[in-house]
Design a protein around this motif. Structure first.
Motif, mmCIF file in Angstrom:
data_model
loop_
_atom_site.group_PDB
_atom_site.id
_atom_site.type_symbol
_atom_site.label_atom_id
_atom_site.label_comp_id
_atom_site.label_asym_id
_atom_site.label_seq_id
_atom_site.Cartn_x
_atom_site.Cartn_y
_atom_site.Cartn_z
ATOM 1 N N LEU A 51 -40.735 2.946 -14.685
ATOM 2 C CA LEU A 51 -40.832 4.144 -15.007
ATOM 3 C C LEU A 51 -40.807 4.799 -12.837
ATOM 4 O O LEU A 51 -39.849 5.907 -13.168
ATOM 5 C CB LEU A 51 -42.708 4.177 -15.594
ATOM 6 C CG LEU A 51 -42.321 5.708 -16.297
ATOM 7 C CD1 LEU A 51 -42.265 6.412 -16.986
ATOM 8 C CD2 LEU A 51 -44.027 6.229 -16.459
ATOM 9 N N GLU A 83 -38.590 7.618 -12.137
ATOM 10 C CA GLU A 83 -39.015 8.932 -11.742
ATOM 11 C C GLU A 83 -38.400 8.794 -10.728
ATOM 12 O O GLU A 83 -38.116 10.685 -10.192
ATOM 13 C CB GLU A 83 -40.239 8.924 -11.424
ATOM 14 C CG GLU A 83 -41.864 8.963 -13.079
ATOM 15 C CD GLU A 83 -42.498 8.949 -12.459
ATOM 16 O OE1 GLU A 83 -42.791 8.800 -11.105
ATOM 17 O OE2 GLU A 83 -44.019 9.416 -13.505
ATOM 18 N N ARG A 114 -38.280 13.698 -11.094
ATOM 19 C CA ARG A 114 -39.573 14.148 -11.725
ATOM 20 C C ARG A 114 -39.859 13.662 -11.844
ATOM 21 O O ARG A 114 -40.268 11.829 -12.498
ATOM 22 C CB ARG A 114 -39.536 15.479 -12.466
ATOM 23 C CG ARG A 114 -38.521 14.905 -13.535
ATOM 24 C CD ARG A 114 -38.265 16.143 -14.660
ATOM 25 N NE ARG A 114 -37.394 15.614 -15.299
ATOM 26 C CZ ARG A 114 -36.297 15.620 -15.368
ATOM 27 N NH1 ARG A 114 -35.640 16.569 -14.335
ATOM 28 N NH2 ARG A 114 -35.384 15.000 -16.256
ATOM 29 N N GLU A 115 -41.772 13.471 -11.965
ATOM 30 C CA GLU A 115 -42.870 12.625 -12.499
ATOM 31 C C GLU A 115 -42.628 12.842 -13.549
ATOM 32 O O GLU A 115 -42.572 13.550 -14.371
ATOM 33 C CB GLU A 115 -44.276 13.334 -12.055
ATOM 34 C CG GLU A 115 -45.264 11.551 -12.068
ATOM 35 C CD GLU A 115 -46.963 12.332 -11.322
ATOM 36 O OE1 GLU A 115 -46.599 13.568 -10.847
ATOM 37 O OE2 GLU A 115 -47.350 11.804 -11.738
ATOM 38 N N ILE A 116 -42.997 11.483 -14.769
ATOM 39 C CA ILE A 116 -43.114 11.437 -16.263
ATOM 40 C C ILE A 116 -44.389 11.577 -16.612
ATOM 41 O O ILE A 116 -44.790 11.037 -16.400
ATOM 42 C CB ILE A 116 -42.209 10.612 -16.445
ATOM 43 C CG1 ILE A 116 -40.660 10.428 -16.348
ATOM 44 C CG2 ILE A 116 -42.395 10.377 -18.228
ATOM 45 C CD1 ILE A 116 -39.713 9.048 -16.010
ATOM 46 N N SER A 117 -44.234 12.702 -17.557
ATOM 47 C CA SER A 117 -45.203 12.885 -18.212
ATOM 48 C C SER A 117 -45.670 11.463 -19.407
ATOM 49 O O SER A 117 -44.736 12.065 -20.415
ATOM 50 C CB SER A 117 -46.279 13.824 -18.462
ATOM 51 O OG SER A 117 -46.915 13.802 -19.410
ATOM 52 N N MET A 118 -46.606 10.812 -19.735
ATOM 53 C CA MET A 118 -46.880 9.990 -20.692
ATOM 54 C C MET A 118 -46.542 10.220 -22.295
ATOM 55 O O MET A 118 -46.489 9.864 -23.113
ATOM 56 C CB MET A 118 -47.692 9.083 -20.112
ATOM 57 C CG MET A 118 -47.220 7.638 -19.190
ATOM 58 S SD MET A 118 -45.938 7.580 -19.522
ATOM 59 C CE MET A 118 -45.268 6.198 -20.297
ATOM 60 N N VAL A 174 -43.516 10.952 -23.641
ATOM 61 C CA VAL A 174 -42.333 10.144 -24.011
ATOM 62 C C VAL A 174 -42.866 9.784 -25.278
ATOM 63 O O VAL A 174 -44.452 9.304 -25.484
ATOM 64 C CB VAL A 174 -42.070 9.286 -23.151
ATOM 65 C CG1 VAL A 174 -41.313 10.382 -21.620
ATOM 66 C CG2 VAL A 174 -42.998 8.567 -22.311
ATOM 67 N N LYS A 178 -49.961 4.791 -16.389
ATOM 68 C CA LYS A 178 -48.509 5.368 -16.958
ATOM 69 C C LYS A 178 -48.531 3.996 -17.907
ATOM 70 O O LYS A 178 -46.960 3.674 -17.814
ATOM 71 C CB LYS A 178 -47.593 5.356 -15.669
ATOM 72 C CG LYS A 178 -47.752 6.274 -14.734
ATOM 73 C CD LYS A 178 -46.447 7.845 -14.747
ATOM 74 C CE LYS A 178 -47.051 9.002 -14.074
ATOM 75 N NZ LYS A 178 -45.954 9.535 -13.804
ATOM 76 N N TYR A 231 -41.135 6.716 -4.028
ATOM 77 C CA TYR A 231 -41.227 5.421 -3.812
ATOM 78 C C TYR A 231 -40.396 4.623 -2.800
ATOM 79 O O TYR A 231 -41.009 3.150 -4.081
ATOM 80 C CB TYR A 231 -40.112 6.216 -5.304
ATOM 81 C CG TYR A 231 -40.654 7.010 -6.003
ATOM 82 C CD1 TYR A 231 -41.844 6.511 -7.075
ATOM 83 C CD2 TYR A 231 -40.388 8.360 -6.024
ATOM 84 C CE1 TYR A 231 -41.896 7.961 -8.132
ATOM 85 C CE2 TYR A 231 -40.958 9.595 -6.991
ATOM 86 C CZ TYR A 231 -41.484 9.081 -7.847
ATOM 87 O OH TYR A 231 -41.737 9.857 -9.594
#
Ligand SMILES: [Fe+2]
Ligand SMILES: [Fe+2]
Lengths: 83, 295
Positions: free
Chosen positions: A43, A47, A52-56, A59, B138, B254
Motif C-alpha cells: 500500500l 501511496e 496521496r494517502e489511501i484511506s482503508m 477501498v 492500513k 516513503y
C-alpha cells in the motif's frame, strides 16, 4: 501516471520472482502475490506512486484483485481514484 | 479441541495465580493518570534508542528539533498500534470466552478483556489528547484464515508476539527519566499488566503448539511457521510509518522509510525487540530458526 503503475508492477514482480510475468488479469490474491500480512508495504508503494494517502474506508479487496483493477482504481481516472 | 486438563493442570494453577494477581493489582484507570493539558514539544516523547531512526544513515542530517518531532509522532503511532491490536485481540478472546474449549481459562479471560479495554482507553486518550488523532490501521483481510486448533494457536501466538513487542518498549519507557512523567506512567502501568498477560500467553502457546504437533502434519506446521514469521515481519515494519515522518516534516517520507528499514542500525533494533520472543519460539520448537522474510 503510467510510470507509477510500472513501479507498482515492478514491486509485485520483485515480491514473486518465481512468476515469469504478472499478466494484467492475474488474480493477485488467489495467487498470493498479495496477502494480508504483506499488504501494508504494498500500500505504501501505491501511496507513493499515486502521490496521496489511501484511506482503508474507501477501498475493498476487489480494488487490489488484479493489476488491471489497481490501474483503473488508482491511476487511470483521477476522479475515481479520489474516493 | 479442548484444552486438555491432564496437560492443563499446570495451566490451571497458573491461571488461578494470575487471576489472584489481577484482583490484587486492580486499579481504576479512569482515576489513576495525570493528564496535563499538553506535553512539552521540545523534548523526546520516546526513548531515543527505541526510535526507528536511531543510529541510521537517514537520521544523520536531522536536527534535534526534527528528532523530537519524529519521537512525538512515532509515539502516537506506537499507541495507535496498541489501540488497533487490542481491538482485534479483545474480539478474538470474546469469541472464545465460556466456550467449551476454553472453559478452564474463561475466568482469566474476564480479567484480561477488562484490562485490555482499559489499556485501549488510556492509549486512545493519549493519542487524542496529545496527538489529536490516531494513525489508522492500513491492514486489509485478503487471505483466508486458519481453522480449528491451528486457528486457536495462531490467535494466542499473535497476541503473545504483539504483547512482547509492545512490552519491550513499555518496560524501557516506563522508567526512562528523560521522558515526561505522564509518558512514563502510561508505559509503566501497561508493563505491569502485560507481565501477567505474557506469562499466560507463553503457557497457552506452548500447550496449544504441543497439542498441534500431535495432530497436524509437517506441511501444516510449516505453514504456521511461515505465517508467524510474516506476522513478526509485519509487526516490526508497522513501527516504521511513513505518515509519522511526513507529520514530522521529513521530505520524501516513503523513501525515508525504505532507507530506515534497510539500515543495519534498524536491523539491530529489530533484533533487540525480538530477542526474547525468538528464543522462546525456537526453544519451544514453534520456529526452526530466527530468519524473518525481507520487508
Ligand atoms: Fe494491553
Ligand atoms: Fe495484554
Amino acid at each position: 501516471m503510467s510510470a507509477g503503475i510500472d513501479v507498482v508492477l515492478e514491486y509485485l514482480k520483485a515480491k514473486r520472482p518465481d512468476l515469469e510475468s504478472i499478466p494484467d488479469d492475474l488474480d493477485l490474491i488467489e495467487n498470493r502475490v498479495l496477502d494480508s500480512l504483506g499488504f501494508v508495504n504494498f500500500l505504501y508503494v501505491l501511496e507513493e506512486q499515486t502521490g496521496r494517502e489511501i484511506s482503508m474506508d474507501e477501498v475493498t479487496p476487489e480494488d487490489f484483485r488484479t493489476v488491471q483493477a489497481i490501474r483503473r482504481r488508482f491511476f487511470d481516472d483521477a476522479v475515481n481514484a479520489g474516493h | 479441541m479442548t484444552i486438555q486438563l491432564e496437560s492443563g493442570d499446570r495451566l490451571k494453577q497458573i491461571l488461578d495465580r494470575l487471576v489472584e494477581m489481577s484482583k490484587k493489582d486492580y486499579y481504576n484507570p479512569y482515576q489513576i493518570f495525570d493528564w496535563p493539558e499538553s506535553l512539552p514539544e521540545h523534548q523526546y516523547w520516546m526513548s531515543p534508542e527505541l526510535m526507528s531512526v536511531h543510529g541510521t544513515e537517514a537520521a544523520k542530517d536531522l536536527t534535534e528539533e526534527q528528532l523530537w518531532a519524529i519521537s512525538r509522532w512515532e509515539s502516537i503511532n506506537f499507541y495507535s498500534l496498541n489501540v488497533d491490536g487490542i481491538r482485534e485481540l479483545i474480539t478474538e478472546i470474546i469469541n472464545r470466552i465460556h466456550t467449551k474449549e476454553f472453559e478452564v481459562s474463561s475466568e482469566y479471560f474476564h480479567h484480561m478483556v477488562g484490562e485490555e479495554n482499559e489499556h485501549m482507553w488510556f492509549f486512545a486518550t493519549f493519542c487524542l489528547k496529545y496527538g489529536g488523532k490516531f494513525y489508522p490501521d492500513k491492514g486489509i483481510k485478503l487471505s483466508s484464515d486458519f481453522t480449528g486448533p491451528a486457528a486457536h494457536f495462531m490467535v494466542f501466538a499473535r497476541l503473545l508476539m504483539f504483547e512482547e513487542i509492545v512490552d519491550f518498549f513499555n518496560k524501557k519507557m516506563g522508567t526512562d527519566e528523560r521522558l515526561h512523567p505522564t509518558i512514563r506512567q502510561v508505559n509503566f502501568i501497561h508493563h505491569q499488566d502485560e507481565s501477567r498477560h505474557v506469562a499466560f500467553g507463553r503457557q497457552i502457546c506452548s500447550l496449544l503448539h504441543s497439542q498441534l504437533r500431535d495432530t497436524a502434519n509437517a506441511e501444516e506446521l510449516a505453514e504456521i511457521e511461515r505465517y508467524l514469521k510474516l506476522y513478526l515481519r509485519k509487526s516490526i515494519d508497522s513501527l516504521v510509518n511513513p505518515a509519522v515522518y511526513r507529520d514530522a516534516g521529513i521530505p520524501e517520507p516513503y523513501q525515508f522509510r525504505n532507507k530506515v528499514l534497510a539500515d543495519p542500525a534498524f536491523k539491530e533494533l529489530e533484533k533487540r525487540i525480538l530477542k526474547r520472543s525468538m528464543s522462546y519460539l525456537i526453544s519451544e520448537g514453534i520456529l526452526s530458526d530466527d530468519e524473518l522474510p525481507a520487508a
